[in-house]
Design an enzyme around this catalytic site. Structure first.
Site, PDB file in Angstrom:
ATOM      1  N   ASP A  53     -10.080   8.005   1.572  1.00  0.00           N
ATOM      2  CA  ASP A  53      -9.432   6.715   1.795  1.00  0.00           C
ATOM      3  C   ASP A  53     -10.403   5.884   2.624  1.00  0.00           C
ATOM      4  O   ASP A  53     -10.488   6.035   3.843  1.00  0.00           O
ATOM      5  CB  ASP A  53      -8.102   6.918   2.520  1.00  0.00           C
ATOM      6  CG  ASP A  53      -7.418   5.594   2.851  1.00  0.00           C
ATOM      7  OD1 ASP A  53      -8.037   4.535   2.635  1.00  0.00           O
ATOM      8  OD2 ASP A  53      -6.268   5.628   3.330  1.00  0.00           O
ATOM      9  N   THR A  78      -8.467  -0.476   0.647  1.00  0.00           N
ATOM     10  CA  THR A  78      -8.000  -1.854   0.664  1.00  0.00           C
ATOM     11  C   THR A  78      -9.168  -2.710   0.182  1.00  0.00           C
ATOM     12  O   THR A  78     -10.312  -2.250   0.139  1.00  0.00           O
ATOM     13  CB  THR A  78      -7.648  -2.328   2.091  1.00  0.00           C
ATOM     14  OG1 THR A  78      -8.844  -2.290   2.882  1.00  0.00           O
ATOM     15  CG2 THR A  78      -6.597  -1.433   2.728  1.00  0.00           C
TER      16      THR A  78
HETATM   17  C1  LIG Z   1      -5.457  -0.252   6.388  1.00  0.00           C
HETATM   18  C2  LIG Z   1      -5.371   1.117   5.844  1.00  0.00           C
HETATM   19  C3  LIG Z   1      -4.424   1.439   4.844  1.00  0.00           C
HETATM   20  C4  LIG Z   1      -3.296   0.517   4.452  1.00  0.00           C
HETATM   21  O1  LIG Z   1      -3.633  -0.663   3.870  1.00  0.00           O
HETATM   22  P1  LIG Z   1      -2.538  -1.818   3.690  1.00  0.00           P
HETATM   23  O2  LIG Z   1      -3.227  -2.796   2.811  1.00  0.00           O
HETATM   24  O3  LIG Z   1      -2.201  -2.322   5.043  1.00  0.00           O
HETATM   25  O4  LIG Z   1      -1.341  -1.216   3.009  1.00  0.00           O
HETATM   26  C5  LIG Z   1      -4.469   2.706   4.315  1.00  0.00           C
HETATM   27  N1  LIG Z   1      -5.381   3.619   4.717  1.00  0.00           N
HETATM   28  C6  LIG Z   1      -6.276   3.349   5.686  1.00  0.00           C
HETATM   29  C7  LIG Z   1      -7.260   4.411   6.097  1.00  0.00           C
HETATM   30  C8  LIG Z   1      -6.296   2.103   6.286  1.00  0.00           C
HETATM   31  O5  LIG Z   1      -7.180   1.847   7.253  1.00  0.00           O
END
Ligand SMILES: *Cc1c(COP(=O)(O)O)cnc(C)c1O
Length: 422
Positions: A201, A228
Site C-alpha cells: 500500500d 491513493t
Molecule cells: C491515506 C492512506 C489510505 C487511505 O486513503 P483515502 O484516500 O483517505 O481513503 C490508505 N492507506 C494508506 C497507507 C494511506 O496512507
C-alpha cells in the site's frame, strides 16, 4: 483567473467557504505529509463535464452508451499508470485509498482469511484492519512491528515467524506514518515460503516511486500495489490498484472494484488522474520528487541538531515523526495547536508503542511534499524546521509566536499557490 464566477452569483455561502480555503492554503505552510497542491490542469479536469457521465464497466465494455470520450480518458489514465509503475495492469476507478484496499482485500481473499500487516502504532494505516473499521469484521488481521523504533528496521524474523504461524493470504507492506525504506525482497521471500500474496500500500510514497526516487516494490516481485492518487503523486483525490503481471489477479480486481464494491466510476476524477499521471511522466516531476526527499533530510538535520527524538532515527522518504513529548515535554495535540497558531499545519501522531493516548499522543508527523510543490528547497526546509522548534518552545509566549507567524507569512508570499505545472 476569474474566481468561481457562477458559484459567486448563486451561492454566497459556499463561495465564502471556497475563498476562505484559498486564503488558508495561501497563507499557511502545509506540512501534513499526505497533502499536496494539484496543478490547475488537474483541477480543470476535476471540474469538467465528465462529472455528468455514467460509465459503469471498463473501456470497451460499458453498461451505457455514449462512451467515446470516457473510454479515451480512462485508457489514457490506465496506460500512463502502467508506464509510471512498470506493471501490466491498472484499475484507476477506486474512489480513494480506503476503497482501493477494500476492493483489494475482497479480490484476493475469502471472508475469514488472514492479512499480516504493520502494527498500527508502528505506522500502519486504519485501512489495514483497525478495530474500528468494518473490514476488520470480515478478515483477520495480524501484525508485525519494527525491531528497533530508533532505527526503524522492520523485525523481518518476527514477520517470518508470524507468517509461518498464521498462514496469511496477504502480506501487506505499506504505511502512513513510517519514515524508512523497506526491504521489499525480504517480504517477497517470506510470502513465497507461506504461499501469500505480497501487496504494497504505497498511498503515501506513490509519487516518489513513480519518479524513481524510492524503490518500486514491483522490481522486487510484489504482486499488487494499492495507492491513493492525491498524496505525493499529486493528482486528484482518488485511489488505484496496480498488478505487476498476473492477468488472473487483474481480472479479479476489476470485478471486485466494479460491480463488487463500487458503482459508476467518477470519470471527471479519472480524467484528472490521466492529467496528473501525464505530469508525473514529465522530467520535472522527478526533480520535485528528489527535492521532496532532500527537503525532508534538511528538516531531519535540524531536528537532530536540537536533540529531538525522531522515530526510526530519521527519514528515507518524505515524512518525519518526532517524539515532541519525550524530547520537549509538549504533547502532540499541544504541538499541533501551537504550530497552527503561527500558520504551520501538521498533525499529532502516535509514536510506536504509544505511552499516551490516541487523542493526545506523544508525537507529531510532518512532511515535505506540499512545500516542495510550492517551490521551496532545502534552505526553506531547514528554516521552517527551526521555526517549528522555536514555536514548540514558545507555547506561552505571544510575542515570540507573533514574530514567527510573520516569518511564516513572508515565506508564503515568496512561494505562492497553486503553482502552475508547465
Ligand atoms: C491515506 C492512506 C489510505 C487511505 O486513503 P483515502 O484516500 O483517505 O481513503 C490508505 N492507506 C494508506 C497507507 C494511506 O496512507
Amino acid at each position: 483567473m476569474e474566481h468561481y464566477k457562477y458559484i459567486k452569483a448563486q451561492d454566497s455561502e459556499v463561495y465564502d467557504a471556497l475563498i476562505g480555503e484559498e486564503e488558508r492554503e495561501r497563507t499557511g505552510i502545509e506540512l501534513i505529509p499526505s497533502e499536496n497542491y494539484v496543478s490547475l490542469a488537474v483541477r480543470e479536469a476535476e471540474g469538467s463535464v465528465l462529472t455528468n457521465k455514467y460509465a459503469e464497466g471498463y473501456p470497451g465494455r460499458r453498461y451505457y452508451g455514449g462512451q467515446q470520450y470516457t473510454d479515451v480518458v480512462e485508457t489514457l489514465a490506465i496506460e500512463r499508470a502502467k508506464q509510471l509503475f512498470n506493471c501490466a495492469y491498472a484499475n484507476v476507478q477506486p474512489l480513494g485509498g480506503a476503497a482501493a484496499n477494500v476492493a483489494m482485500y475482497f479480490a484476493l481473499m475469502e471472508p475469514g482469511d488472514t492479512v499480516l500487516g504493520m502494527d498500527l502504532s508502528h505506522g500502519g494505516h486504519l485501512t489495514h484492519g483497525h478495530p474500528t473499521t468494518s473490514i476488520n469484521k470480515v478478515f483477520n488481521f495480524v501484525r508485525y512491528k519494527m525491531k528497533d523504533v530508533d532505527t526503524g528496521e522492520i523485525d523481518y524474523e518476527h514477520l517470518r515467524q508470524m507468517a509461518l504461524k498464521h498462514k496469511p493470504k496477504i502480506i501487506l507492506a505499506g504505511f502512513s506514518a513510517y519514515s524508512r525504506e523497506l526491504d521489499y525482497a525480504k517480504f517477497v521471500a517470506i510470502a513465497k515460503e507461506v504461499g501469500a500474496y505480497t501487496v504494497a500500500d504505497v498511498a503515501h510514497i506513490a509519487g516518489l516511486i513513480a519518479a524513481g526516487a524510492l524503490r518500486n516494490p514491483f522490481d522486487d516481485g510484489f504482486d499488487v500495489m494499492t495507492t491513493t492518487t492525491h498524496k505525493t503523486l499529486r493528482g486528484p483525490r482518488g485511489g488505484m490498484i496496480l498488478v505487476r503481471e498476473s492477468e488472473d489477479l487483474a481480472k479479479r480486481i476489476n470485478k471486485t472494484v466494479f460491480p463488487g464494491v463500487q458503482g459508476g466510476p467518477h470519470m471527471h476524477i479519472i480524467a484528472a488522474k490521466a492529467v496528473a499521471f501525464g505530469e508525473a511522466l514529465h522530467p520535472r516531476f522527478k526533480i520535485y520528487a528528489v527535492q521532496v526527499l532532500k527537503n525532508a533530510k534538511a528538516m531531519e538535520q535540524v531536528f537532530k541538531a536540537h536533540n529531538i527524538r525522531l522515530l526510526g532515527g530519521g527519514t528515507d522518504n518524505h515524512l518525519l515523526l518526532a517524539d515532541v513529548y519525550g524530547s520537549l515535554g509538549i504533547t502532540g495535540a499541544e504541538a499541533e495547536a501551537v504550530l497552527d497558531e503561527v500558520g504551520i499545519t501538521l498533525n499529532k501522531n502516535m509514536i510506536a508503542d504509544e505511552p499516551r493516548t490516541a487523542l493526545d499522543p506523544s508525537g507529531i508527523r510532518f512532511g515535505t511534499p506540499a512545500m516542495t510543490t510550492r517551490g521551496m528547497g532545502e534552505g526553506e526546509a531547514a528554516a521552517l524546521a527551526e521555526l517549528m522548534i522555536r514555536t514548540l518552545n514558545a507555547k506561552d509566549d505571544p510575542v515570540e509566536k507573533a514574530k514567527i507567524k510573520a516569518q511564516v507569512q513572508q515565506l508564503c508570499e515568496q512561494f505562492p499557490v497553486p503553482p502552475a505545472f508547465v
